[in-house]
Design a protein around this motif. Structure first.
Motif, PDB file in Angstrom:
ATOM      1  N   LYS A  99      -6.057 -11.711   8.575  1.00 30.92           N
ATOM      2  CA  LYS A  99      -6.657 -13.067   8.506  1.00 30.92           C
ATOM      3  C   LYS A  99      -5.546 -14.100   8.328  1.00 30.92           C
ATOM      4  O   LYS A  99      -5.592 -15.194   8.895  1.00 30.92           O
ATOM      5  N   ALA A 100      -4.542 -13.738   7.524  1.00 30.86           N
ATOM      6  CA  ALA A 100      -3.444 -14.685   7.256  1.00 30.86           C
ATOM      7  C   ALA A 100      -2.661 -15.002   8.527  1.00 30.86           C
ATOM      8  O   ALA A 100      -2.043 -16.061   8.631  1.00 30.86           O
ATOM      9  N   GLU A 101      -2.686 -14.104   9.501  1.00 30.29           N
ATOM     10  CA  GLU A 101      -1.975 -14.323  10.774  1.00 30.29           C
ATOM     11  C   GLU A 101      -2.879 -15.004  11.800  1.00 30.29           C
ATOM     12  O   GLU A 101      -2.497 -15.149  12.959  1.00 30.29           O
ATOM     13  N   SER A 102      -4.106 -15.364  11.386  1.00 34.53           N
ATOM     14  CA  SER A 102      -5.095 -15.891  12.339  1.00 34.53           C
ATOM     15  C   SER A 102      -5.287 -17.387  12.150  1.00 34.53           C
ATOM     16  O   SER A 102      -5.008 -17.929  11.078  1.00 34.53           O
ATOM     17  N   ASP A 103      -5.813 -18.036  13.195  1.00 37.80           N
ATOM     18  CA  ASP A 103      -6.095 -19.469  13.084  1.00 37.80           C
ATOM     19  C   ASP A 103      -7.492 -19.705  12.540  1.00 37.80           C
ATOM     20  O   ASP A 103      -7.740 -20.660  11.816  1.00 37.80           O
ATOM     21  N   ILE A 104      -8.401 -18.845  12.940  1.00 35.20           N
ATOM     22  CA  ILE A 104      -9.804 -19.052  12.536  1.00 35.20           C
ATOM     23  C   ILE A 104     -10.511 -17.701  12.508  1.00 35.20           C
ATOM     24  O   ILE A 104     -10.240 -16.841  13.346  1.00 35.20           O
ATOM     25  N   CYS A 105     -11.405 -17.527  11.545  1.00 37.18           N
ATOM     26  CA  CYS A 105     -12.189 -16.283  11.470  1.00 37.18           C
ATOM     27  C   CYS A 105     -13.526 -16.491  12.172  1.00 37.18           C
ATOM     28  O   CYS A 105     -13.908 -17.622  12.481  1.00 37.18           O
ATOM     29  N   CYS A 106     -14.242 -15.405  12.377  1.00 40.37           N
ATOM     30  CA  CYS A 106     -15.629 -15.512  12.846  1.00 40.37           C
ATOM     31  C   CYS A 106     -16.397 -14.324  12.308  1.00 40.37           C
ATOM     32  O   CYS A 106     -15.786 -13.359  11.830  1.00 40.37           O
ATOM     33  N   THR A 107     -17.708 -14.422  12.375  1.00 34.00           N
ATOM     34  CA  THR A 107     -18.550 -13.265  12.051  1.00 34.00           C
ATOM     35  C   THR A 107     -19.338 -12.944  13.321  1.00 34.00           C
ATOM     36  O   THR A 107     -19.238 -13.679  14.319  1.00 34.00           O
ATOM     37  N   SER A 108     -20.153 -11.898  13.237  1.00 35.71           N
ATOM     38  CA  SER A 108     -20.938 -11.580  14.432  1.00 35.71           C
ATOM     39  C   SER A 108     -22.048 -12.615  14.629  1.00 35.71           C
ATOM     40  O   SER A 108     -22.663 -12.658  15.688  1.00 35.71           O
ATOM     41  N   SER A 109     -22.320 -13.449  13.616  1.00 31.98           N
ATOM     42  CA  SER A 109     -23.370 -14.462  13.816  1.00 31.98           C
ATOM     43  C   SER A 109     -22.809 -15.792  14.316  1.00 31.98           C
ATOM     44  O   SER A 109     -23.562 -16.637  14.769  1.00 31.98           O
ATOM     45  N   ASN A 110     -21.489 -16.014  14.226  1.00 27.98           N
ATOM     46  CA  ASN A 110     -20.999 -17.337  14.661  1.00 27.98           C
ATOM     47  C   ASN A 110     -19.824 -17.266  15.654  1.00 27.98           C
ATOM     48  O   ASN A 110     -19.172 -18.271  15.899  1.00 27.98           O
ATOM     49  N   SER A 111     -19.563 -16.074  16.230  1.00 21.26           N
ATOM     50  CA  SER A 111     -18.398 -15.958  17.124  1.00 21.26           C
ATOM     51  C   SER A 111     -18.512 -16.919  18.321  1.00 21.26           C
ATOM     52  O   SER A 111     -17.506 -17.457  18.786  1.00 21.26           O
ATOM     53  N   ILE A 112     -19.732 -17.149  18.798  1.00 20.72           N
ATOM     54  CA  ILE A 112     -19.918 -18.034  19.961  1.00 20.72           C
ATOM     55  C   ILE A 112     -19.560 -19.482  19.568  1.00 20.72           C
ATOM     56  O   ILE A 112     -18.791 -20.154  20.257  1.00 20.72           O
ATOM     57  N   GLN A 113     -20.107 -19.896  18.415  1.00 19.72           N
ATOM     58  CA  GLN A 113     -19.794 -21.249  17.918  1.00 19.72           C
ATOM     59  C   GLN A 113     -18.297 -21.429  17.690  1.00 19.72           C
ATOM     60  O   GLN A 113     -17.727 -22.458  18.026  1.00 19.72           O
ATOM     61  N   VAL A 114     -17.681 -20.405  17.093  1.00 22.50           N
ATOM     62  CA  VAL A 114     -16.252 -20.502  16.782  1.00 22.50           C
ATOM     63  C   VAL A 114     -15.450 -20.640  18.071  1.00 22.50           C
ATOM     64  O   VAL A 114     -14.606 -21.535  18.208  1.00 22.50           O
ATOM     65  N   VAL A 115     -15.732 -19.795  19.057  1.00 26.45           N
ATOM     66  CA  VAL A 115     -14.970 -19.859  20.318  1.00 26.45           C
ATOM     67  C   VAL A 115     -15.243 -21.188  21.022  1.00 26.45           C
ATOM     68  O   VAL A 115     -14.329 -21.829  21.558  1.00 26.45           O
ATOM     69  N   ASN A 116     -16.495 -21.651  20.976  1.00 23.14           N
ATOM     70  CA  ASN A 116     -16.811 -22.938  21.624  1.00 23.14           C
ATOM     71  C   ASN A 116     -16.126 -24.116  20.942  1.00 23.14           C
ATOM     72  O   ASN A 116     -15.993 -25.185  21.539  1.00 23.14           O
ATOM     73  N   SER A 117     -15.688 -23.931  19.701  1.00 25.07           N
ATOM     74  CA  SER A 117     -15.028 -25.046  18.985  1.00 25.07           C
ATOM     75  C   SER A 117     -13.561 -25.207  19.422  1.00 25.07           C
ATOM     76  O   SER A 117     -12.904 -26.160  19.047  1.00 25.07           O
ATOM     77  N   ILE A 118     -13.068 -24.243  20.204  1.00 24.13           N
ATOM     78  CA  ILE A 118     -11.655 -24.269  20.608  1.00 24.13           C
ATOM     79  C   ILE A 118     -11.542 -24.937  21.987  1.00 24.13           C
ATOM     80  O   ILE A 118     -12.309 -24.582  22.903  1.00 24.13           O
ATOM     81  N   PRO A 119     -10.624 -25.906  22.148  1.00 22.29           N
ATOM     82  CA  PRO A 119     -10.518 -26.584  23.452  1.00 22.29           C
ATOM     83  C   PRO A 119     -10.419 -25.598  24.610  1.00 22.29           C
ATOM     84  O   PRO A 119      -9.767 -24.548  24.492  1.00 22.29           O
TER      85      PRO A 119
END
Ligand code: CIZ
Length: 307
Positions: free
Chosen positions: A123-143
């Motif tokens: 996680k510390a090497e990551s920009d953003i986390c997601c769960t199986s309930s919000n992975s779509i929202q998280v990816v859509n938030s990225i340009p």
């Protein structure tokens, strides 16, 4: 009817919980006994949020290590304990911080999305986390012009890729038990036995299973879908502990496992006896080293902002 021994342990847990000012959190995949003794049940993120909100001094996290770590990352001042320190996650272990660093060096401009099923170091090497309930929202938030690395589950990655029409760089990890144990044949057989049932499966399942589902949802999504659906029967493609959570919340509806051997062995390491020992001896403490915790928290906070 519970045995005399079980009732004695339950009494001891309740007494110690008060003395220690503790709260017990249990994942939806825990056994019915453990779910019943918990103050809250839910998915890993819901439980970590409860951990952050609670005034309790001690949090007994009945789940697997990465979940207790996430709770500790969000609540560093509380004592987070897991009743069995062997309760790991093979999926989380499929990627390490070093392996992720190597992948990042090949895609230096990419945004790294890591599923909560990862260690604090990843996680510390990551920009953003997601769960199986919000992975779509998280990816859509990225340009849209950004490259995206998605770790570690290949099935969740493929599902998110299709739902967002984005090309993701998928790490090839998988949930060996229970999700990839569930086959398309299992779903077809269950559907024959229960033709009116709706099929809901977890996005960690294989693509051919996902293709047969009416709903592809996280465990919290399954609870929401079962509640709002007019259907009264459901075939459930995830860890079988989920059937207890679903039935408890929807006593008039019927739930059938897609595969009754879909069992996560490490989730089942937690027992009432171990919950009692954990409260008595305050073991096993889960604590994340501060510099890692702060970087991992940024990735979790970014997820909370978008979902
Ligand atoms: O994040 C969780 O709790 C997991 C591993 C599954 C889910 O869908 O809730």
């Amino acid at each position: 009817m519970k045995s005399k021994k079980t009732n004695q342990i339950l009494d001891k847990i309740k007494r110690l919980k008060k003395e220690r000012r503790a709260v017990i959190l249990a994942h939806n995949y825990q056994t019915s006994d453990v779910q019943d003794i918990a103050d809250f049940t839910g998915d890993s993120l819901e439980l970590s949020r409860k951990a952050a909100e609670t005034k309790a001094k001690v949090i007994v996290f009945c789940g697997v290590n990465f979940m207790a770590e996430t709770a500790s990352i969000l609540s560093p001042d509380k004592k987070v304990i897991i009743p069995d320190n062997q309760a790991g996650c093979t999926l989380a272990d499929m990627i390490t911080a070093d392996k992720l660093k190597t992948l990042k060096s090949r895609h230096p401009e990419a945004v790294v999305v890591s599923y909560v099923n990862t260690t604090a170091e990843v996680k510390a090497e990551s920009d953003i986390c997601c769960t199986s309930s919000n992975s779509i929202q998280v990816v859509n938030s990225i340009p849209r012009d950004k490259e995206i690395i998605f770790v570690p589950d290949k099935n969740l990655c493929r599902f998110t890729q299709e739902e967002t029409s984005r090309k993701l760089i998928c790490w090839q990890g998988w949930c060996s038990t229970p999700h990839t144990n569930i086959s398309a044949e299992d779903i077809k057989k269950s559907k024959q036995a229960h033709p009116d049932a709706k099929v809901m499966v977890h996005p960690e399942c294989n693509p051919e299973v996902i293709d047969l589902a009416d709903e592809v949802v996280s465990t919290s999504g399954m609870l929401r879908f079962a509640k709002r659906s007019k259907a009264t029967e459901f075939i459930v493609g995830t860890e079988i502990g989920m059937l207890y959570s679903l039935k408890k919340a929807n006593p008039k509806k019927e739930f059938y496992p897609a595969n009754d051997k879909a069992i996560c062995p490490t989730m089942k390491l937690i027992t009432l006896e171990k919950v009692y020992q954990a409260l008595k001896d305050l073991v096993y403490i889960v604590k994340v080293e501060e510099s890692i915790r702060q970087r991992a928290k940024k990735a979790i906070d970014r997820m909370l902002e978008v979902s």
